[in-house]
Design a protein around this motif. Structure first.
Motif, PDB file in Angstrom:
ATOM      1  N   THR A   1       0.905  -1.173   0.030  1.00 27.74           N
ATOM      2  CA  THR A   1       0.026   0.087   0.019  1.00 27.74           C
ATOM      3  C   THR A   1       0.960   1.057  -0.016  1.00 27.74           C
ATOM      4  OG1 THR A   1      -0.141   0.020   2.191  1.00 27.74           O
ATOM      5  CG2 THR A   1      -1.913  -1.144   1.359  1.00 27.74           C
ATOM      6  N   THR A   2       0.440   2.225  -0.398  1.00 22.74           N
ATOM      7  CA  THR A   2       1.093   3.725  -0.655  1.00 22.74           C
ATOM      8  C   THR A   2       0.887   4.191   0.620  1.00 22.74           C
ATOM      9  OG1 THR A   2       0.669   3.285  -2.967  1.00 22.74           O
ATOM     10  CG2 THR A   2       1.377   5.702  -2.039  1.00 22.74           C
ATOM     11  N   GLU A   3       2.024   4.576   1.544  1.00 24.17           N
ATOM     12  CA  GLU A   3       1.752   5.345   2.549  1.00 24.17           C
ATOM     13  C   GLU A   3       2.034   6.968   2.131  1.00 24.17           C
ATOM     14  OE1 GLU A   3       4.060   4.576   6.082  1.00 24.17           O
ATOM     15  OE2 GLU A   3       3.960   2.398   5.915  1.00 24.17           O
ATOM     16  N   ARG A   4       0.966   7.589   3.018  1.00 24.49           N
ATOM     17  CA  ARG A   4       1.453   9.078   2.635  1.00 24.49           C
ATOM     18  C   ARG A   4       2.550   9.608   3.155  1.00 24.49           C
ATOM     19  NH1 ARG A   4      -3.091  12.776   5.545  1.00 24.49           N
ATOM     20  NH2 ARG A   4      -1.889  11.693   7.297  1.00 24.49           N
ATOM     21  N   THR A   5       3.206  10.764   2.685  1.00 25.23           N
ATOM     22  CA  THR A   5       4.250  11.405   2.881  1.00 25.23           C
ATOM     23  C   THR A   5       4.371  12.000   4.478  1.00 25.23           C
ATOM     24  OG1 THR A   5       4.748  12.027   0.822  1.00 25.23           O
ATOM     25  CG2 THR A   5       6.067  13.202   2.572  1.00 25.23           C
ATOM     26  N   ARG A   6       5.243  11.355   5.205  1.00 27.76           N
ATOM     27  CA  ARG A   6       5.089  11.856   6.493  1.00 27.76           C
ATOM     28  C   ARG A   6       5.583  13.330   6.920  1.00 27.76           C
ATOM     29  NH1 ARG A   6       7.795   6.635   9.920  1.00 27.76           N
ATOM     30  NH2 ARG A   6       6.102   5.164   9.179  1.00 27.76           N
ATOM     31  N   PRO A   7       5.186  13.920   7.707  1.00 21.80           N
ATOM     32  CA  PRO A   7       5.489  15.283   8.067  1.00 21.80           C
ATOM     33  C   PRO A   7       6.718  15.365   8.716  1.00 21.80           C
ATOM     34  CG  PRO A   7       3.572  14.735   9.510  1.00 21.80           C
ATOM     35  CD  PRO A   7       3.585  13.547   8.530  1.00 21.80           C
ATOM     36  N   THR A   8       7.534  16.243   8.479  1.00 24.36           N
ATOM     37  CA  THR A   8       8.561  16.443   8.920  1.00 24.36           C
ATOM     38  C   THR A   8       8.568  16.893  10.573  1.00 24.36           C
ATOM     39  OG1 THR A   8       8.973  18.655   8.401  1.00 24.36           O
ATOM     40  CG2 THR A   8       9.852  17.055   6.822  1.00 24.36           C
ATOM     41  N   TRP A   9       9.486  17.080  11.195  1.00 22.79           N
ATOM     42  CA  TRP A   9       9.476  17.618  12.557  1.00 22.79           C
ATOM     43  C   TRP A   9       9.199  19.152  12.601  1.00 22.79           C
ATOM     44  CZ3 TRP A   9       8.323  15.082  16.810  1.00 22.79           C
ATOM     45  CH2 TRP A   9       8.906  13.798  16.878  1.00 22.79           C
ATOM     46  N   ARG A  10       9.879  19.660  11.543  1.00 27.32           N
ATOM     47  CA  ARG A  10       9.444  21.024  11.594  1.00 27.32           C
ATOM     48  C   ARG A  10       8.032  21.426  11.287  1.00 27.32           C
ATOM     49  NH1 ARG A  10      12.822  25.276   7.050  1.00 27.32           N
ATOM     50  NH2 ARG A  10      11.480  27.144   7.946  1.00 27.32           N
ATOM     51  N   GLN A  11       7.447  20.662  10.297  1.00 25.65           N
ATOM     52  CA  GLN A  11       6.181  20.711   9.683  1.00 25.65           C
ATOM     53  C   GLN A  11       5.251  20.579  11.195  1.00 25.65           C
ATOM     54  OE1 GLN A  11       5.793  18.023   6.647  1.00 25.65           O
ATOM     55  NE2 GLN A  11       5.660  19.362   5.018  1.00 25.65           N
ATOM     56  N   ARG A  12       5.556  19.518  12.007  1.00 28.17           N
ATOM     57  CA  ARG A  12       4.740  19.220  13.110  1.00 28.17           C
ATOM     58  C   ARG A  12       4.737  20.343  14.157  1.00 28.17           C
ATOM     59  NH1 ARG A  12       7.416  13.344  13.544  1.00 28.17           N
ATOM     60  NH2 ARG A  12       5.953  12.304  12.149  1.00 28.17           N
ATOM     61  N   PHE A  13       6.039  21.037  14.485  1.00 20.70           N
ATOM     62  CA  PHE A  13       5.929  22.154  15.232  1.00 20.70           C
ATOM     63  C   PHE A  13       5.237  23.304  14.688  1.00 20.70           C
ATOM     64  CE2 PHE A  13       9.341  19.744  17.463  1.00 20.70           C
ATOM     65  CZ  PHE A  13       9.052  19.732  18.562  1.00 20.70           C
ATOM     66  N   THR A  14       5.461  23.410  13.313  1.00 27.71           N
ATOM     67  CA  THR A  14       4.715  24.780  12.646  1.00 27.71           C
ATOM     68  C   THR A  14       3.326  24.855  12.717  1.00 27.71           C
ATOM     69  OG1 THR A  14       6.443  25.029  11.107  1.00 27.71           O
ATOM     70  CG2 THR A  14       4.715  25.933  10.519  1.00 27.71           C
ATOM     71  N   SER A  15       2.763  23.457  12.817  1.00 30.90           N
ATOM     72  CA  SER A  15       1.247  23.203  13.018  1.00 30.90           C
ATOM     73  C   SER A  15       0.717  23.646  14.279  1.00 30.90           C
ATOM     74  CB  SER A  15       0.913  21.816  12.559  1.00 30.90           C
ATOM     75  OG  SER A  15       1.340  20.730  13.559  1.00 30.90           O
ATOM     76  N   LEU A  16       1.629  23.155  15.194  1.00 28.35           N
ATOM     77  CA  LEU A  16       1.321  23.919  16.672  1.00 28.35           C
ATOM     78  C   LEU A  16       1.218  25.419  16.753  1.00 28.35           C
ATOM     79  CD1 LEU A  16       3.655  21.780  18.826  1.00 28.35           C
ATOM     80  CD2 LEU A  16       1.156  21.440  18.493  1.00 28.35           C
ATOM     81  N   GLY A  17       1.741  26.145  15.953  1.00 31.53           N
ATOM     82  CA  GLY A  17       1.530  27.580  16.018  1.00 31.53           C
ATOM     83  C   GLY A  17       0.300  28.064  15.331  1.00 31.53           C
ATOM     84  N   GLY A  18      -0.768  27.307  14.720  1.00 28.00           N
ATOM     85  CA  GLY A  18      -1.802  27.400  14.187  1.00 28.00           C
ATOM     86  C   GLY A  18      -2.995  27.469  15.388  1.00 28.00           C
ATOM     87  N   VAL A  19      -2.421  26.466  16.613  1.00 24.14           N
ATOM     88  CA  VAL A  19      -3.440  26.498  17.471  1.00 24.14           C
ATOM     89  C   VAL A  19      -3.059  27.055  19.078  1.00 24.14           C
ATOM     90  CG1 VAL A  19      -4.495  24.471  16.553  1.00 24.14           C
ATOM     91  CG2 VAL A  19      -2.493  24.178  18.275  1.00 24.14           C
ATOM     92  N   TRP A  20      -1.838  27.894  18.653  1.00 22.66           N
ATOM     93  CA  TRP A  20      -1.502  28.509  19.920  1.00 22.66           C
ATOM     94  C   TRP A  20      -2.628  29.194  20.823  1.00 22.66           C
ATOM     95  CZ3 TRP A  20      -2.211  33.721  20.808  1.00 22.66           C
ATOM     96  CH2 TRP A  20      -2.392  34.451  19.680  1.00 22.66           C
ATOM     97  N   GLY A  21      -3.363  29.826  20.359  1.00 17.84           N
ATOM     98  CA  GLY A  21      -4.395  30.771  20.892  1.00 17.84           C
ATOM     99  C   GLY A  21      -5.253  29.898  21.732  1.00 17.84           C
ATOM    100  N   PHE A  22      -5.747  28.455  21.131  1.00 16.98           N
ATOM    101  CA  PHE A  22      -6.549  27.555  21.818  1.00 16.98           C
ATOM    102  C   PHE A  22      -5.699  27.088  23.206  1.00 16.98           C
ATOM    103  CE2 PHE A  22      -8.070  23.136  22.349  1.00 16.98           C
ATOM    104  CZ  PHE A  22      -9.319  23.613  22.705  1.00 16.98           C
ATOM    105  N   LEU A  23      -4.341  26.850  23.044  1.00 15.60           N
ATOM    106  CA  LEU A  23      -3.543  26.568  24.090  1.00 15.60           C
ATOM    107  C   LEU A  23      -3.394  27.593  25.198  1.00 15.60           C
ATOM    108  CD1 LEU A  23      -0.511  24.899  22.301  1.00 15.60           C
ATOM    109  CD2 LEU A  23      -2.631  23.807  23.285  1.00 15.60           C
TER     110      LEU A  23
END
Length: 523
Positions: free
Chosen positions: A277-299
């Motif tokens: 099966t074809t796996e999706r491209t895994r996000p990098t650690w940089r992308q993971r931490f960058t995504s957290l920036g989008g929910v900083w207000g909720f935190l």
């Protein structure tokens, strides 16, 4: 947004647009918070004719009853009939109660209830946290937080076996907690999550099953509108009631996540891990931490809400107000350049509408309580249940069956408002903690909404999965929907039993906050 938009910005089919949390005008749809009865189509002419005929029978039975208790039973029957034909819950509770009090005790008692019930039902200061939580949910929805929460969960858990499903589970818990609507969350997450899981070669049954159970925990995790409403009806402190649901809600989400992880290890083909099966491209650690920036207000909002209560700086009511203020600032920042004050104003108007509707429902529940007291039905029902000789565990198991059946017709709030006034006297006799029971009954309501073949949620997910942009060419049948629930529901059943066996999980956090803050104020 276009005319048919869900929480994530994806298009909804015309017949379902109104059920999402955002209406065609971009204004939050408050019906997701307090629906009339069910999400199915409104009653047809034949059903209405039969329903009003049964109402007439109940009225005749009420005014010809030889005893007050029998008259009260006819009023309960009238309520059920009105609920079944999709009369709004507030009217279905209040009108039969008023008529019943008049039939049993005459005009003076009726005038007394009309004069006192509306004020006594909603004048408790601790209930002022309710509009704050609703306002916060509206603002967070308007700010586009839902898509960001899903993206964060996906980025951080997609590397695990069943990782997309695990991320969807936590995203569903977060979205349901924020919006206060399991059904609204199901639409939003279903549109976004099912295609993502199918793209990753998930079995279609695994994909739809994950969506259906993802929102079960959200109405337990603070800020929980349902727990505030329960606190108002059961006369328990709002702060402890809110905190009581946090640990069970998080634990149940973890249980579903562990189950999906185990499926990924035992049957990897179900979660797209089969060889070839074809796996999706895994996000990098940089992308993971960058995504957290989008929910900083909720935190930040969570820190204000929980940190303020843990430290004793805020009472629950004050914490709700502070979190709502943070939500205003977040919405203004996130939507800067997009007429943010208009979104705040729309959220405020929707909050007023939502709060009024919930308070109207609570007034109806108070009138029902008065009817039960005047007719003597409450002690009769308590005596009947006690005479059955059921143990506390047996009584709670009967409640599980009752709520599963009621899930065919009602949403969680409707079930709570109809049953809690009747059950509260029995709880005292059985020695059941009202604080624990609030968590149990909210979870039971969510359980009833997904249980086949009577729950509402399976049919909603099936309707979502019919659309080509969601199913990506896969055929998802009702049999697939029910099969997937047979995989997931044992986890919820085991957790319900665990709650009965270990009730201390609901009281641990409220006790901890009380010890930490030196005594948490009730409001």
């Amino acid at each position: 947004m276009n005319a048919n938009t869900d929480l994530t910005g994806a298009s909804l089919p015309p017949d379902h647009a109104s059920s999402a949390n955002i209406t065609g005008t971009g204004r939050p749809n408050t019906t997701a918070l307090f629906p009339t009865v069910s999400r199915r189509e409104r009653s047809g002419p034949l059903a209405l004719t039969i329903g009003f005929g049964l109402v007439a029978v109940c009225l005749i039975g009420l005014f010809t009853s030889p005893t007050a208790a029998i008259g009260g039973a006819w009023c309960i029957g009238m309520m059920l009939v009105l609920l079944f034909i999709s009369v709004p819950v507030a009217i279905a509770l209040s009108v039969p109660s008023i008529i019943g009090v008049y039939a049993v005790s005459g005009i003076p008692a009726t005038m007394n209830i009309l004069a006192t019930a509306p004020f006594s039902a909603v004048s408790d200061w601790t209930l002022s946290v309710l509009p704050m939580f609703i306002f916060m949910g509206m603002l967070l929805t308007q700010s586009g937080l839902s898509a960001k929460i899903y993206r964060v969960a996906d980025h951080w858990f997609s590397w695990l076996p069943g990782g997309i499903g695990i991320g969807t589970t936590f995203a569903g818990a977060g979205l349901s907690a924020v919006t206060g609507s399991t059904i609204g969350m199901t639409y939003a997450l279903g549109r976004a999550g099912i295609p993502e899981m199918l793209k990753a070669s998930y079995d279609r049954r695994m994909a739809v099953g994950t969506i259906m159970v993802s929102g079960m925990t959200g109405n337990l995790i603070p800020p929980s509108i349902l727990m505030v409403v329960y606190a108002g009806i059961a006369s328990v402190p709002v702060g402890p009631a809110l905190m009581a649901g946090a640990v069970p809600g998080i634990l149940l989400a973890l249980c579903f996540a562990i189950f999906i992880f185990a499926i990924g290890l035992v049957a990897p083909s179900l979660v797209g891990r089969e060889a070839g099966t074809t796996e999706r491209t895994r996000p990098t650690w940089r992308q993971r931490f960058t995504s957290l920036g989008g929910v900083w207000g909720f935190l930040v909002i969570l820190v204000v809400l929980f940190g303020g209560m843990f430290s004793g700086i805020f009472t629950p009511t004050e914490a709700g107000a502070a979190a709502a203020l943070c939500s205003v600032l977040l919405c203004l920042w996130e939507k800067r350049g997009e007429r943010p004050w208009r979104k705040v104003a729309e959220s405020a108007l929707a909050t007023v509408s939502a709060t009024s509707a919930i308070f109207f429902i609570m007034i109806g529940a108070t009138m029902l309580t008065s009817l039960l007291a005047i007719t003597g039905l409450a002690p009769i029902l308590t005596g009947f249940i006690t005479s059955l000789g059921l143990s506390t565990v047996g009584f709670l198991l009967v409640l599980i069956v009752l709520y599963v059946i009621m899930g065919m017709f009602f949403d969680t709030m409707s079930m709570m408002l109809l049953t809690i006034p009747i059950l509260l006297p029995t709880l005292e006799t059985m020695g059941v903690s009202p604080l624990w029971f609030g968590v149990f009954v909210v979870l039971l309501g969510e359980f009833g909404m997904i249980t086949p073949p009577v729950g509402i949620i399976p049919y909603i997910v099936h309707s979502i999965a019919k659309h080509p942009d969601v199913n990506l060419g896969h055929t998802v049948t009702l049999r697939d929907i029910f099969t997937s629930l047979l995989w997931f529901l044992p986890v919820a059943v085991v957790f319900l039993v665990l709650m009965i066996v270990a009730p201390g999980m609901t009281e641990w956090l409220p006790d901890l906050i009380e010890r930490t803050s030196g005594g948490m104020a009730a409001g």
